[in-house]
Each structure stands twice: as structure tokens, then as C-alpha cells.
Write a protein that holds these residues in place. Structure first.
Motif, PDB file in Angstrom:
ATOM      1  N   PRO A   1      79.586 136.935  90.510  1.00  0.00           N
ATOM      2  CA  PRO A   1      78.699 137.564  91.460  1.00  0.00           C
ATOM      3  C   PRO A   1      77.318 137.894  90.742  1.00  0.00           C
ATOM      4  CG  PRO A   1      80.399 138.888  90.850  1.00  0.00           C
ATOM      5  CD  PRO A   1      80.617 137.635  90.085  1.00  0.00           C
ATOM      6  N   LEU A   2      75.998 137.866  91.680  1.00  0.00           N
ATOM      7  CA  LEU A   2      74.840 138.296  91.015  1.00  0.00           C
ATOM      8  C   LEU A   2      74.797 139.704  90.697  1.00  0.00           C
ATOM      9  CD1 LEU A   2      72.233 135.973  93.130  1.00  0.00           C
ATOM     10  CD2 LEU A   2      72.830 135.814  90.846  1.00  0.00           C
ATOM     11  N   LEU A   3      74.000 140.154  89.773  1.00  0.00           N
ATOM     12  CA  LEU A   3      73.823 141.551  89.278  1.00  0.00           C
ATOM     13  C   LEU A   3      72.718 142.058  90.396  1.00  0.00           C
ATOM     14  CD1 LEU A   3      74.142 141.457  85.445  1.00  0.00           C
ATOM     15  CD2 LEU A   3      76.107 141.928  87.194  1.00  0.00           C
ATOM     16  N   GLY A   4      72.874 143.341  90.731  1.00  0.00           N
ATOM     17  CA  GLY A   4      71.615 143.765  91.397  1.00  0.00           C
ATOM     18  C   GLY A   4      71.837 143.652  93.007  1.00  0.00           C
ATOM     19  N   ARG A   5      71.074 143.676  93.769  1.00  0.00           N
ATOM     20  CA  ARG A   5      71.116 143.399  95.365  1.00  0.00           C
ATOM     21  C   ARG A   5      70.300 142.299  95.623  1.00  0.00           C
ATOM     22  NH1 ARG A   5      67.876 148.506  98.171  1.00  0.00           N
ATOM     23  NH2 ARG A   5      66.551 148.037  96.589  1.00  0.00           N
ATOM     24  N   GLN A   6      70.765 141.586  96.719  1.00  0.00           N
ATOM     25  CA  GLN A   6      70.558 140.380  97.389  1.00  0.00           C
ATOM     26  C   GLN A   6      69.195 140.597  98.110  1.00  0.00           C
ATOM     27  OE1 GLN A   6      71.616 137.184  96.800  1.00  0.00           O
ATOM     28  NE2 GLN A   6      73.699 137.307  95.961  1.00  0.00           N
ATOM     29  N   LEU A   7      67.936 139.962  97.973  1.00  0.00           N
ATOM     30  CA  LEU A   7      67.137 139.973  98.958  1.00  0.00           C
ATOM     31  C   LEU A   7      67.025 139.027 100.059  1.00  0.00           C
ATOM     32  CD1 LEU A   7      63.917 139.885  96.350  1.00  0.00           C
ATOM     33  CD2 LEU A   7      64.971 141.855  97.513  1.00  0.00           C
ATOM     34  N   PRO A   8      66.711 139.584 101.233  1.00  0.00           N
ATOM     35  CA  PRO A   8      66.594 138.580 102.398  1.00  0.00           C
ATOM     36  C   PRO A   8      65.824 137.599 102.400  1.00  0.00           C
ATOM     37  CG  PRO A   8      65.660 140.622 103.105  1.00  0.00           C
ATOM     38  CD  PRO A   8      65.963 140.630 101.748  1.00  0.00           C
ATOM     39  N   LEU A   9      66.616 136.264 102.705  1.00  0.00           N
ATOM     40  CA  LEU A   9      65.633 135.213 102.828  1.00  0.00           C
ATOM     41  C   LEU A   9      64.749 135.152 104.029  1.00  0.00           C
ATOM     42  CD1 LEU A   9      68.494 132.448 102.004  1.00  0.00           C
ATOM     43  CD2 LEU A   9      66.800 133.506 100.384  1.00  0.00           C
ATOM     44  N   PRO A  10      63.390 134.636 103.728  1.00  0.00           N
ATOM     45  CA  PRO A  10      62.329 134.620 104.680  1.00  0.00           C
ATOM     46  C   PRO A  10      62.843 133.716 105.757  1.00  0.00           C
ATOM     47  CG  PRO A  10      61.443 133.720 102.836  1.00  0.00           C
ATOM     48  CD  PRO A  10      62.859 134.364 102.354  1.00  0.00           C
ATOM     49  N   GLY A  11      62.902 134.019 107.129  1.00  0.00           N
ATOM     50  CA  GLY A  11      63.270 133.203 108.345  1.00  0.00           C
ATOM     51  C   GLY A  11      62.410 133.353 109.513  1.00  0.00           C
ATOM     52  N   ARG A  12      61.986 134.482 109.495  1.00  0.00           N
ATOM     53  CA  ARG A  12      60.824 134.755 110.649  1.00  0.00           C
ATOM     54  C   ARG A  12      59.682 135.354 110.373  1.00  0.00           C
ATOM     55  NH1 ARG A  12      64.797 138.360 114.458  1.00  0.00           N
ATOM     56  NH2 ARG A  12      65.079 139.086 112.146  1.00  0.00           N
ATOM     57  N   GLN A  13      58.586 135.039 110.988  1.00  0.00           N
ATOM     58  CA  GLN A  13      57.270 136.072 110.808  1.00  0.00           C
ATOM     59  C   GLN A  13      57.225 137.271 111.226  1.00  0.00           C
ATOM     60  OE1 GLN A  13      54.850 134.768 109.106  1.00  0.00           O
ATOM     61  NE2 GLN A  13      55.597 132.893 108.443  1.00  0.00           N
ATOM     62  N   PRO A  14      56.544 138.188 110.679  1.00  0.00           N
ATOM     63  CA  PRO A  14      56.637 139.610 111.238  1.00  0.00           C
ATOM     64  C   PRO A  14      55.831 139.676 112.662  1.00  0.00           C
ATOM     65  CG  PRO A  14      54.998 139.272 109.602  1.00  0.00           C
ATOM     66  CD  PRO A  14      55.674 138.026 109.553  1.00  0.00           C
TER      67      PRO A  14
ATOM     68  N   GLN B   1      61.212 128.302  98.137  1.00  0.00           N
ATOM     69  CA  GLN B   1      61.188 127.246  97.072  1.00  0.00           C
ATOM     70  C   GLN B   1      61.406 128.041  95.831  1.00  0.00           C
ATOM     71  OE1 GLN B   1      58.286 124.519  97.319  1.00  0.00           O
ATOM     72  NE2 GLN B   1      58.934 123.275  95.702  1.00  0.00           N
ATOM     73  N   ASN B   2      60.273 129.077  95.489  1.00  0.00           N
ATOM     74  CA  ASN B   2      60.331 129.718  94.250  1.00  0.00           C
ATOM     75  C   ASN B   2      61.621 130.514  94.254  1.00  0.00           C
ATOM     76  OD1 ASN B   2      57.763 128.742  93.858  1.00  0.00           O
ATOM     77  ND2 ASN B   2      56.925 130.627  94.189  1.00  0.00           N
ATOM     78  N   LYS B   3      62.292 131.103  95.101  1.00  0.00           N
ATOM     79  CA  LYS B   3      63.434 131.795  94.775  1.00  0.00           C
ATOM     80  C   LYS B   3      64.615 130.976  94.424  1.00  0.00           C
ATOM     81  CE  LYS B   3      62.132 135.856  97.520  1.00  0.00           C
ATOM     82  NZ  LYS B   3      62.600 136.741  98.990  1.00  0.00           N
ATOM     83  N   ILE B   4      64.434 130.066  94.967  1.00  0.00           N
ATOM     84  CA  ILE B   4      65.764 128.939  94.592  1.00  0.00           C
ATOM     85  C   ILE B   4      65.491 128.523  93.111  1.00  0.00           C
ATOM     86  CG2 ILE B   4      66.826 126.668  94.867  1.00  0.00           C
ATOM     87  CD1 ILE B   4      65.996 126.927  98.109  1.00  0.00           C
ATOM     88  N   ILE B   5      64.379 128.023  92.690  1.00  0.00           N
ATOM     89  CA  ILE B   5      63.956 127.647  91.323  1.00  0.00           C
ATOM     90  C   ILE B   5      64.560 128.886  90.360  1.00  0.00           C
ATOM     91  CG2 ILE B   5      62.360 127.314  89.643  1.00  0.00           C
ATOM     92  CD1 ILE B   5      60.977 125.939  91.786  1.00  0.00           C
ATOM     93  N   LEU B   6      63.947 130.225  90.706  1.00  0.00           N
ATOM     94  CA  LEU B   6      64.416 131.277  89.733  1.00  0.00           C
ATOM     95  C   LEU B   6      66.019 131.701  89.869  1.00  0.00           C
ATOM     96  CD1 LEU B   6      61.727 133.975  90.702  1.00  0.00           C
ATOM     97  CD2 LEU B   6      61.911 132.581  88.663  1.00  0.00           C
ATOM     98  N   PHE B   7      66.560 131.322  90.829  1.00  0.00           N
ATOM     99  CA  PHE B   7      68.105 131.699  90.961  1.00  0.00           C
ATOM    100  C   PHE B   7      68.813 130.729  90.081  1.00  0.00           C
ATOM    101  CE2 PHE B   7      71.869 133.345  92.618  1.00  0.00           C
ATOM    102  CZ  PHE B   7      72.777 132.058  92.841  1.00  0.00           C
ATOM    103  N   THR B   8      68.369 129.207  90.192  1.00  0.00           N
ATOM    104  CA  THR B   8      69.017 128.305  89.407  1.00  0.00           C
ATOM    105  C   THR B   8      68.965 128.421  87.733  1.00  0.00           C
ATOM    106  OG1 THR B   8      68.627 126.632  90.981  1.00  0.00           O
ATOM    107  CG2 THR B   8      69.063 125.776  89.075  1.00  0.00           C
ATOM    108  N   VAL B   9      67.773 128.939  87.503  1.00  0.00           N
ATOM    109  CA  VAL B   9      67.389 129.376  86.092  1.00  0.00           C
ATOM    110  C   VAL B   9      68.201 130.594  85.597  1.00  0.00           C
ATOM    111  CG1 VAL B   9      65.722 130.091  84.496  1.00  0.00           C
ATOM    112  CG2 VAL B   9      65.096 128.294  86.058  1.00  0.00           C
TER     113      VAL B   9
END
Length: 846
Positions: free
Chosen positions: A37-50, A74-82
Motif C-alpha cells: 500500500p502507498l504511504l499517505g493519502r490517495q489524491l482523487p484523480l481529475p475526472g470532471r471540470q469545476p 499523465q504526470n501523476k502516473i509517471i510519478l507513481f511508477t517511479v
């Protein structure tokens, strides 16, 4: 053919030794199988505009470039993989470091002793709880701690434990101790006994000036010659230091006239007993064993061992017994102490010992004898403490003098012989007779050694390793110019027998030399006269050799007295034919001489090709291939459902004498294609085997699993010859094996080979080799084209009996000069000389 213990467990017991027991961590539980499991909280993925504000119309402005947010998908996926990659690499690194630091470890135990020369023994040292014992133990332990914590083994050294402090006949104190090391199992090979012992010995500082073996060991005056250190077992460690007492006892004996009993038995479970025996200073201990009930095994598990110390130190073993016995045996220590261990870890039937020990004075083994003018034996000398087994490192000196210069000294050895010493050491004592060196060896008959001098100085140096069988020697004078009296025959063993007993069919010389090379057989009774009396064979009556009684050569006595020279039938009729049992001829009226004689009558050799050829499947059903650690090493012969017969030299040495690495392959024609394979449970090498001369080259092997009757078409026993059976020179026999086909070959044959050879005249064999005994015979062809070779050792020399077609195990492949060399036939063990010895272990053959 020669032509040319572990009881150390994975983790030590909790015996007041800190940090020995190491927890083994399973690497399997740490390997990543699922994503952590990832440490810390999970950030919600962006799916809708405000939600957007209402649109207000305004003047058109210049369109500006829209800014892209950093935390997009895209950037969050890259950071998570690293991050995940770094986490996995870190986890594997930590796991590898953890496993390498917590690898499996073992405890290694060493038992030792040394003598402290400048401290007087106190009775309080015998009490383990006394202040005196604890103080001395603490001092010795501190010294040993200092020695090994400053050595190359310092990081593995755990502790030392003093088990006993005793008196001894050399003065001072004898200290018995254990040393414990803990180290990774993979590095355990560095703990050689010599390495550990050398560290202790090298720490003793001796003076070159006074040339004494006593030196200083961190302030203690220690006799360097007394230092002994050997690898031991955890079970022995637990028993001897008192943490696991079980069947352990301490005896102190001070009365010379008493017998102190040692008796114990059990019917189930296990026996692990240690008896520490201590006598008063200046005396020795004699242990007499009445009987031992033990599972006949390989000496690794079931055994009774006698030590010349108070700890089970391998180099101080006096004797070891590994089979049941009811014959009284006694052993003598070299000091005032002895340890007796009895081990039967898996009792299947009644096991135990009946014995006693006593205190005896030391004996001086020396004498000066004036031999009388009698050309006969007049007195006896013996090994020390006869009839006990004599202790190691003993020394005897005898001086003999005759009354006349024409007389020499004759020595008659019982079951013993001495021969000129070679470059090799002497296994059973060495003798110095008038400055000439000889080696002793045990035989099954008497021998006579004559010294052609009126003044004889004899010194016996006992074996330096183990106790040995007692020696009894008769002495007397003899006429130097005539060793044997007129009218007598001199045997090859040195004995003199009446000339009339030569070639009379009786082994009077013990070594059969009086019955070899006889021109014609002794007269026998007439067949017609015999059949009228007994309806059997002509040997049931005795020939009358003298005509003074009014009878001629062909007349018979109807009955002869029973003695050790006759065979006794079931109906108590005796006749002069010692080798009547299972010889293929019914001699007894009731047929008792041929009862129970079951062995192979296979006649498939009629279709074999003569002279070193491949064999057919099932052609030699008694042939066995013995494998050592998985590789073909020697041959053997099937003689019963669970016993094999082979050569002693196949098992000479500590590794080869252990049955554990051996397997027997039966019913096999091609290597690797055996119909039945069994581990070897027990190896019995003849007690008189001489590794220098190959005399008594015979051994029995007991299988762990008896071969099944369903394989009797492919596996059959071969017949054992009658005791003392004579063979005829020129008789055709067969030698078989998987050994080398040529002397220059590097490996043996895959297919079982056979070659027809003929028995060679014993006189010719002796003239060829010069060291042929009556327990050997030669076979081959003088042209050298057919012979056994390396790898065939222990295999059979099979001869077919004409009377009933049965195959007889006449010889065992033993040794020879090269392979197939002209004029150098193969030398075989003469099996007929060992029939009583075989029956001792395999009574079912009787």
C-alpha cells in the motif's frame, strides 16, 4: 581388483550458553507477492471540470494561451511508477541484507583435556558444587576464553565449560572441558580439529633451555604432551556437563578387592548412558563385560565405547563394540580413569549391558628367562594384563638365554604371527628381536618364530591407538642345526608335525601346508564293504593303514569315534570327512549333510562365449555391483536373501568402512539397470585382514532390505563351498565383473563381463608371488589373456560342481600384479577357509 558422527543439530540446546540459538527467518515470507500500500493519502484523480460561472458578454479581447496544471493525470502516473520502482528496489535490498545477516547457524562442540602440573589434587574437586571446583573451573574457563577470543576464530567462539577436574597417575590435575563455537553452517568446514587444537597448543609457552614439555598457558603450568582436543557431539556435551543427566553416573572406586557392577537394560525407547569411572591415584581400571545386547549395526548409532578419559574424546578411545556378544571381554585403562558410553537410540528389542569394573595395580611387562636344555616348549609369556585386551602404548621387554650355544629360542604364537617390518606402520604392535624389526598380525592358527641365537632380546611396542586382543606366546629351545625333529614335517607357519600326518586328509598344520601338493590321496575304505553297512558313501568308515591287525587296506571299521576331525550326521554316525556339508554328495544315511543346501544351479553358461565377453541377462544371478557414493566401486556375491560376500580391501579406511554411502545393485547386467537396489546396513571386515599382504581379504555385507522372492529368476545365491574344500589345478572356473577391460583403461565396463580361467597350482603361484598364504589361490591363464582387473575386486570366482551342477563360490577377486600380464595370474581369497567365519554371521547357511 587391486592389481596394482554426526549428531550436531541445527541449533544448540539451551545449556546456559547465551546467544547460541539463532532464529531462522524464512525468506519466503518476505518476498513481495502483492503491491504494498502507498504511504499517505490517495489524491482523487481529475475526472470532471469545476462548475463554471454564468457567461457575460464583453468586448472581445486578445485570446491568450491556456496554462496546463502540473498535477494532471499523465504526470501523476509517471510519478507513481517511479515511486513504486524505488520502493521495490529498497524492499529487495533490505530483504537481502536481512537474510544474509540471519543465515542458519550451527553450534560446534569440541571435547578436550590437559594436565596442570603444579596444582595438588583436592578431594573437593570431585564435587561439582564445591567452592574449590567452581574456582578451578572459573580459572580454566577464563584462560581458554582469552586464548580463543584473541585467535582467528574469535568471532565464532562462544564459551568453554569445565566438565571434570580429576586426579591422575602423573600428578597434578587432569582437566576435562568443552569448547563451543557458533558460526554459519556454510563456513563450518573451517573448523578442523587440528586447527582448533593448534590454537590451544601454540598458546603454551615452553622453555627451550630446560627441554621440558611443561609450559605456561596464561599462568597455568600445562603439560603440552597432555593436550587433546577433538570434535564432539551435542548429545555428549549435554550429558557430560550435567544439563541433561539422563542415564549418567559417576563412580569413585578405592577398594582393590571389589567388583563394581555396571548393569542396565531397556526394551523400548532409547538408551544414552555415560559411566565415569575413577580409581585411586596410582592404580588402573579394568572393565569386564559379561554380555552386550545391542542391535548389530554400523557403530554410528548402536555401540558401546570405552574411553581412556572422562569425556568422549575420539583419540582416547580404547575399544568400541557394535554387535551383541556373550563372551567375557575385559579392557584396561592407561590411567586411573575411564568413560563407558552405551548408545541405543532406537530400541526394537531388549538392549543393555552386564559388566563390572575393578581397581588393579599397574604391571611391569618385563622378564629375564633362562631356557633349559629341553628342545620343547617349557613356559609362556603374554601381553600385559592377560587375558584382558592390552592397552595402547604399552611396552614389554623379555630377555632369553639358553644353556648351550647350539640352542636357539623358539616362540609359538597363538592366533598371531610376526613378519619383517616394511615401510608402512604396524597395525597390531611392532617387535624388535635382536635389533631386527617385525610387525605383528592376527591369524586363525598357531605360528612358530625361531631365533637362531642362544641370547635373544625381545621388545614389544603395543599399538598406539586402540586396545588390542591379548597375546599368548610359548617359548622353548630348539636345535639351531635342525629346527624340526627327525621324522617330522615343518609347516609353513613354523609348526612341526609328525611326517605320518602329511597328506592324511587332516589339516594338522592349521594353514593346510601339510595337505598341499600331495601326490596321491590317502587310502579309503572299499565301496562294497561300506555299502553293506550304511548304504551311503565310502567315507563313513576309517581305513586301516596297518596290516598288523590282520586287515588289509580295503577293510573297514564299522564306526569311528566322533571328534574335531570328523563330521557328525543327524543319527550320530561320524566319519572322516570334515567338508561333507553341502558338497553335493549324500554321505549321511539320513541325508543330514545335504539338508538345507539351496543355491544356484543355473546352467546358462553353456551358451556363453569363452574369454572376456559380454554376458547375457540373468546369466550370473549372484553377481552384485557395489556403488560408493553413487559410483561403481567393487563387486560382491549374493549368498542369502540379505547377505553378500566381498573383499575386505574394498572397505579399508574410515570412509569406506562406513556403510552409509554404499548401495548394492542386484539382478543387473548393464550398469544403471539393476532390478533391485538396497542400501548397505552393515559391513563386517574379517578381524585378521592385513592391508599390507591382503591376507584374510574377505568381508560380509548385510543389506538393509532383503531382495524379494519374485526376482528369483534374476537374483539367486551362489553356494558356499564346504569347509576345507580342496581344489584341483587346471579346473575351469569363471570370473565376472564390471571392472576395466585392460590395465590401461580409465573406467570400467558398462556390460557385465565374463572370462573363463583355470585354477593354478599352488606351488607355481607361490613361486610367482612368494607371499601366497593358504587363504589365497591363483586363477587365470599363464599367457595372461584372461584375468580380473581393477573394479572387479570383491566379485566371484565361480566354479561349477560336476556332481550336482551347482555353482560354488570358490574365490573372491583380491589382488595381483597388473592385469592380464603373462605368468602373473590373479590372486583370489580361498572361500573354503572362511566357512566357519561366514556361518558365525550368517547361520542360516548352515
Amino acid at each position: 581388483m587391486d592389481k596394482e558422527n554426526s549428531d550436531v543439530s541445527a541449533a544448540p540446546a539451551d545449556l546456559k550458553i547465551s546467544n547460541i540459538s539463532v532464529q531462522v527467518v524464512s525468506a519466503q515470507k518476505k518476498l513481495p507477492g502483492r503491491r504494498p500500500p502507498l504511504l499517505g493519502r490517495q489524491l482523487p484523480l481529475p475526472g470532471r471540470q469545476p462548475p463554471q460561472r454564468p457567461i457575460v458578454k464583453a468586448k472581445p479581447k486578445k485570446q491568450s494561451k491556456k496554462k496546463v496544471p502540473f498535477w494532471n493525470v499523465q504526470n501523476k502516473i509517471i510519478l507513481f511508477t517511479v515511486f513504486l520502482f524505488i520502493l521495490v528496489v529498497t524492499a529487495w535490498t533490505l530483504l537481502w541484507l536481512y537474510i544474509s545477516k540471519t543465515e542458519s547457524k550451527d553450534a560446534f562442540y569440541f571435547a578436550g583435556m590437559f594436565r596442570i602440573t603444579n596444582i595438588e589434587f583436592l578431594p573437593e574437586y570431585q564435587q561439582k558444587e564445591s567452592r574449590e571446583f567452581l574456582s578451578m573451573a572459573r580459572t580454566v574457563q577464563q584462560v581458554i576464553n582469552l586464548v580463543y577470543t584473541t585467535s582467528a576464530f574469535s568471532k565464532f567462539y562462544e564459551q568453554s565449560v569445565v566438565a571434570d577436574v580429576s586426579s591422575n597417575n602423573k600428578g597434578g590435575l587432569l582437566v576435562h572441558f568443552w569448547i563451543v563455537f557458533v558460526m554459519p553452517r556454510a563456513k563450518g568446514h573451517i573448523f578442523c580439529e587440528d586447527c582448533v587444537a593448534a590454537i590451544l597448543k601454540d598458546s603454551i609457552q615452553t622453555s627451550i633451555i630446560n627441554r621440558t614439555s611443561v609450559g605456561s598457558l596464561q599462568g597455568l603450568a600445562v603439560d603440552m604432551d597432555s593436550v587433546v582436543l577433538n570434535a564432539g557431539l551435542r548429545s555428549d556435551y549435554s550429558s557430560t556437563i550435567g544439563s541433561d543427566k539422563g542415564c549418567s553416573q559417576y563412580f569413585y572406586a578405592e577398594h582393590l578387592s571389589l567388583h563394581y557392577p555396571l548393569e542396565i537394560s531397556a526394551t523400548s525407547g532409547r538408551l544414552m548412558c555415560h559411566f565415569k569411572l575413577v580409581a585411586i591415584v596410582g592404580y588402573l581400571i579394568r572393565l569386564s563385560i559379561k554380555s552386550i545386547q545391542i542391535e548389530a549395526d554400523n557403530c554410528v548409532t548402536d555401540s558401546l565405547t570405552i574411553y581412556d578419559s572422562l569425556l568422549p574424546i575420539q583419540s582416547s578411545i580404547l575399544y568400541r563394540i557394535c554387535e551383541p556378544t556373550r563372551i567375557l571381554m575385559s579392557f584396561v585403562s592407561t590411567n586411573n580413569l575411564m568413560l563407558v558410553t552405551f548408545k541405543a537410540p532406537h530400541i526394537r528389542r531388549l538392549s543393555g549391558i552386564r559388566a563390572y569394573f575393578e581397581v588393579i595395580p599397574e604391571q611391569k611387562c618385563e622378564n629375564t628367562v633362562l631356557v633349559k636344555e629341553i628342545t620343547d616348549f617349557e613356559g609362556k609369556i603374554s601381553s600385559p594384563y592377560y587375558p584382558s585386551y592390552y592397552p595402547p602404548k604399552c611396552k614389554c621387554t623379555w630377555k632369553f638365554q639358553t644353556s648351550l650355544s647350539t640352542l636357539g629360542i623358539a616362540l609359538k604364537f597363538y592366533n598371531y604371527s610376526i613378519t619383517k617390518k616394511s615401510m608402512k606402520g604396524c597395525e597390531h604392535g611392532w617387535w624388535e628381536i635382536n635389533e631386527h624389526m617385525y610387525c605383528g598380525s592376527y591369524m586363525d592358527h598357531q605360528t612358530i618364530f625361531r631365533v637362531p641365537s642362544p641370547l635373544v632380546h625381545i621388545q614389544l611396542q603395543c599399538s598406539s591407538r586402540l586396545s588390542d586382543k591379548p597375546l599368548l606366546v610359548e617359548y622353548g629351545s630348539y636345535n639351531i642345526s635342525q629346527p624340526c625333529p627327525v621324522g617330522s614335517f615343518r609347516c609353513s607357519s613354523g609348526l612341526c608335525v609328525p611326517q605320518a600326518q602329511r597328506c592324511d586328509g587332516v589339516n594338522d598344520c592349521f594353514d593346510e601346508s601339510d595337505e598341499l601338493f600331495c601326490g596321491s590321496p590317502a587310502p579309503t575304505c572299499s565301496i562294497s564293504s561300506f555299502r553293506e553297512q550304511y548304504k551311503a558313501s565310502p567315507f563313513a568308515c576309517e581305513p586301516v593303514k596297518s596290516k598288523a591287525s590282520g586287515a588289509d587296506k580295503n577293510s573297514c571299521q564299522t564306526r569311528i569315534p566322533c571328534n574335531n576331525r570328523t563330521f557328525k550326521c543327524g543319527n550320530d554316525i561320524c566319519f572322516r570327512k570334515q567338508n561333507a556339508k553341502c558338497d553335493g554328495t549324500v554321505d549321511c544315511p539320513d541325508g543330514s549333510d545335504e539338508e538345507g543346501c539351496t543355491c544356484s544351479r543355473s546352467s546358462s553358461t553353456l551358451h556363453r562365449i569363452i574369454g572376456g565377453t559380454d554376458t547375457l541377462e540373468g546369466g550370473w544371478p549372484w553377481q552384485v555391483s557395489l556403488h560408493f557414493v553413487g559410483s561403481a566401486y567393487c563387486g560382491a556375491s549374493v549368498i542369502s536373501r540379505e547377505w553378500l560376500l566381498s573383499a575386505a580391501h574394498c572397505f579399508h579406511g574410515n570412509r569406506l568402512s562406513d556403510p552409509t554411502p554404499w548401495t548394492a545393485h542386484l539382478g543387473m547386467n548393464v550398469q544403471g539397470n539393476a532390478k533391485f537396489v538396497s542400501p548397505v546396513r552393515r559391513i563386517v571386515v574379517h578381524e585378521y585382514y592385513n592391508s599390507q599382504t591382503f591376507d584374510y581379504d574377505i568381508a560380509l555385507l548385510q543389506l538393509s532390505i532383503a531382495w524379494p522372492e519374485t526376482l528369483k529368476q534374476l537374483i539367486q545365491p551362489i553356494c558356499i563351498p564346504p569347509a576345507g574344500q580342496r581344489v584341483r589345478s587346471g579346473e575351469k572356473c569363471w570370473v565376472t565383473g564390471w571392472g576395466r577391460r585392460h590395465e590401461a583403461d580409465n573406467k570400467g565396463s558398462l556390460v557385465l563381463q565374463q572370462a573363463e580361467v583355470e585354477l593354478i597350482d599352488q606351488t607355481l603361484c607361490v613361486s610367482t608371488y612368494g607371499i601366497i598364504t593358504s587363504r589365497m589361490l591363483c586363477a587365470g591363464v599363464m599367457s595372461g589373456k584372461r584375468d580380473a582387473c581393477k573394479g572387479d575386486s570383491g566379485g566371484p570366482l565361480s566354479c561349477r560342481r560336476k556332481s550336482d551342477g551347482k555353482w560354488i563360490l570358490t574365490g573372491i577377486v583380491s589382488w595381483g600384479h597388473g592385469c592380464g600380464r603373462p605368468n602373473f595370474p590373479g590372486v583370489y581369497t580361498r572361500v573354503s577357509n572362511f566357512v566357519p567365519w561366514i556361518h558365525k554371521y550368517v547361520p542360516s547357511l548352515l
